[in-house]
Design a protein around this motif. Structure first.
Motif, mmCIF file in Angstrom:
data_model
loop_
_atom_site.group_PDB
_atom_site.id
_atom_site.type_symbol
_atom_site.label_atom_id
_atom_site.label_comp_id
_atom_site.label_asym_id
_atom_site.label_seq_id
_atom_site.Cartn_x
_atom_site.Cartn_y
_atom_site.Cartn_z
ATOM 1 N N ALA A 130 -59.089 -24.081 1.020
ATOM 2 C CA ALA A 130 -58.283 -24.872 0.095
ATOM 3 C C ALA A 130 -57.067 -24.013 -0.239
ATOM 4 O O ALA A 130 -57.189 -23.006 -0.942
ATOM 5 C CB ALA A 130 -59.085 -25.214 -1.160
ATOM 6 N N ALA A 131 -55.926 -24.385 0.306
ATOM 7 C CA ALA A 131 -54.758 -23.494 0.280
ATOM 8 C C ALA A 131 -54.031 -23.506 -1.061
ATOM 9 O O ALA A 131 -53.983 -22.509 -1.774
ATOM 10 C CB ALA A 131 -53.802 -23.871 1.403
ATOM 11 N N ASN A 132 -53.440 -24.635 -1.410
ATOM 12 C CA ASN A 132 -52.684 -24.775 -2.657
ATOM 13 C C ASN A 132 -52.384 -26.253 -2.865
ATOM 14 O O ASN A 132 -52.676 -27.080 -1.997
ATOM 15 C CB ASN A 132 -51.402 -23.927 -2.622
ATOM 16 N N PRO A 133 -51.771 -26.620 -4.004
ATOM 17 C CA PRO A 133 -51.513 -28.047 -4.246
ATOM 18 C C PRO A 133 -50.591 -28.696 -3.218
ATOM 19 O O PRO A 133 -50.624 -29.913 -3.040
ATOM 20 C CB PRO A 133 -50.871 -28.049 -5.640
ATOM 21 N N GLY A 134 -49.779 -27.891 -2.532
ATOM 22 C CA GLY A 134 -48.881 -28.463 -1.538
ATOM 23 C C GLY A 134 -49.548 -28.737 -0.206
ATOM 24 O O GLY A 134 -49.137 -29.638 0.523
ATOM 25 N N SER A 135 -50.586 -27.961 0.119
ATOM 26 C CA SER A 135 -51.231 -28.073 1.425
ATOM 27 C C SER A 135 -52.620 -28.682 1.369
ATOM 28 O O SER A 135 -53.099 -29.231 2.357
ATOM 29 C CB SER A 135 -51.327 -26.686 2.074
ATOM 30 N N GLY A 136 -53.312 -28.559 0.250
ATOM 31 C CA GLY A 136 -54.668 -29.060 0.150
ATOM 32 C C GLY A 136 -55.622 -28.248 1.007
ATOM 33 O O GLY A 136 -55.389 -27.067 1.297
ATOM 34 N N VAL A 137 -56.720 -28.884 1.432
ATOM 35 C CA VAL A 137 -57.690 -28.210 2.307
ATOM 36 C C VAL A 137 -57.171 -28.292 3.735
ATOM 37 O O VAL A 137 -56.898 -29.378 4.249
ATOM 38 C CB VAL A 137 -59.081 -28.859 2.202
ATOM 39 N N THR A 138 -57.037 -27.140 4.373
ATOM 40 C CA THR A 138 -56.425 -27.085 5.690
ATOM 41 C C THR A 138 -56.962 -25.890 6.468
ATOM 42 O O THR A 138 -57.851 -25.174 5.986
ATOM 43 C CB THR A 138 -54.889 -27.003 5.559
ATOM 44 N N THR A 139 -56.447 -25.685 7.657
ATOM 45 C CA THR A 139 -56.811 -24.520 8.455
ATOM 46 C C THR A 139 -55.616 -23.595 8.569
ATOM 47 O O THR A 139 -54.463 -24.026 8.408
ATOM 48 C CB THR A 139 -57.288 -24.925 9.862
#
Length: 332
Positions: free
Chosen positions: A308-317
């Motif tokens: 879970a990266a940040n509010p701009g990216s959400g859950v991502t790889t």
């Protein structure tokens, strides 16, 4: 005649300057912020908010532990209070008998006792009634001191709870302030420029689409499968599902699917298993970032993590080394 021409020339220069000054804007228009600069500042604010969020998670764990301690101490204090009441009653009865001039010998105690053999077994000698009284008052003093110690412990734990609650409020305010500042920066951009910042932030952290399958085995397979299924979900500070997560909330819930309990804190999760080197990473391992630790992701193989990266990216790889790497552990 030359003096006249000089005065005319000076006047014309003055008029020219006045006209030029009149053309200068009274207040310069606010320059559009540079996209690269905004992107860097938004990333910094997101990270500062995440640091506050992980401190918030740590404080929340501490608060839960303190409240358990406080409940146990309160119960202990109640038991001690009951013991003191019992001794206090015995002392009161003894004082009343002493005041009334009653003096019961040890032999008399044996006679009037409901269980003479038990009474005798408790006495090493046939002591006088005064000796029994002395022991009673000593017991009262001891129980009073014990209750006072427990009361002090309760008061200290209650103060710790109040302090931790204040810390929670401060960290929550920091999170809100950093997010508001990031949103304010983004709002200064035109719609297209803002979308470009968000898109660049997301693409910079995602090197490739999430894999459909990862060669994991055992309990790690269940954890990885859950984490990958959340790709695309939102990032929300302090969240742990079902449709939004922060970094430690995602890893906590992922490993919960495998029957492994983890705390909702990246720094606390760093102690959740044996440490492994970056060259020995296996799918399911937890990877930690920044110093002090404030971010965690899950290794999924091929040099990639899901997080879970940040509010701009959400859950991502993202690539495993896309952030300042600290270490990794293997839960379970």
């Amino acid at each position: 005649m030359q003096h006249g021409r000089k005065r005319l020339s000076t006047a014309l220069v003055g008029l020219t300057l006045v006209g030029a000054i009149g053309l200068i804007p009274t207040s310069p228009a606010q320059a559009e912020p540079d996209i690269d600069d905004v992107e860097a500042r938004v990333d910094r604010l997101y990270h500062e908010a995440e640091q506050a969020s992980e401190r918030f998670n740590d404080a929340r764990i501490e608060l839960a532990d303190l409240q358990k301690d406080l409940a146990a101490l309160n119960a202990d204090e109640d038991r001690q209070d009951a013991r003191l009441d019992a001794v206090r009653e015995q002392v009161r009865d003894s004082v009343v008998r002493q005041y009334e001039g009653e003096s019961i010998s040890a032999v008399g105690q044996v006679v009037v006792s409901d269980d003479p053999s038990a009474f005798l077994a408790q006495m090493t000698t046939m002591s006088s009634f005064d000796s029994v009284q002395d022991e009673l008052f000593d017991s009262y003093t001891l129980e009073t001191k014990a209750l006072d110690i427990r009361a002090q412990a309760v008061a200290q734990r209650a103060a710790d709870v109040a302090e931790t609650k204040e810390q929670l409020a401060e960290e929550k305010a920091t999170i809100d302030d950093k997010l508001a500042e990031a949103e304010s920066l983004l709002d200064r951009l035109e719609t297209e420029a803002r979308e470009a910042v968000v898109s660049r932030d997301s693409s910079a952290r995602t090197a490739a689409p999430a894999p459909t399958s990862v060669p994991a085995s055992g309990r790690a397979a269940a954890a990885v499968q859950y984490a990958l299924a959340q790709v695309g979900d939102a990032y929300v500070y302090g969240a742990a599902g079902p449709s939004a997560f922060d970094c430690s909330g995602l890893t906590m819930m992922a490993w919960a699917q495998a029957g492994v309990s983890l705390p909702h804190s990246s720094s606390a999760q760093f102690s959740s298993g044996p440490q492994v080197s970056s060259s020995d990473l296996q799918p399911g391992d937890l990877v930690f970032y920044y110093s002090p630790i404030s971010h965690v992701g899950m290794y999924i193989g091929n040099g990639m993590i899901v997080h879970a990266a940040n509010p701009g990216s959400g859950v991502t790889t993202a690539p495993v080394m896309s952030m300042p790497y600290v270490g990794a552990v293997r839960p379970g």
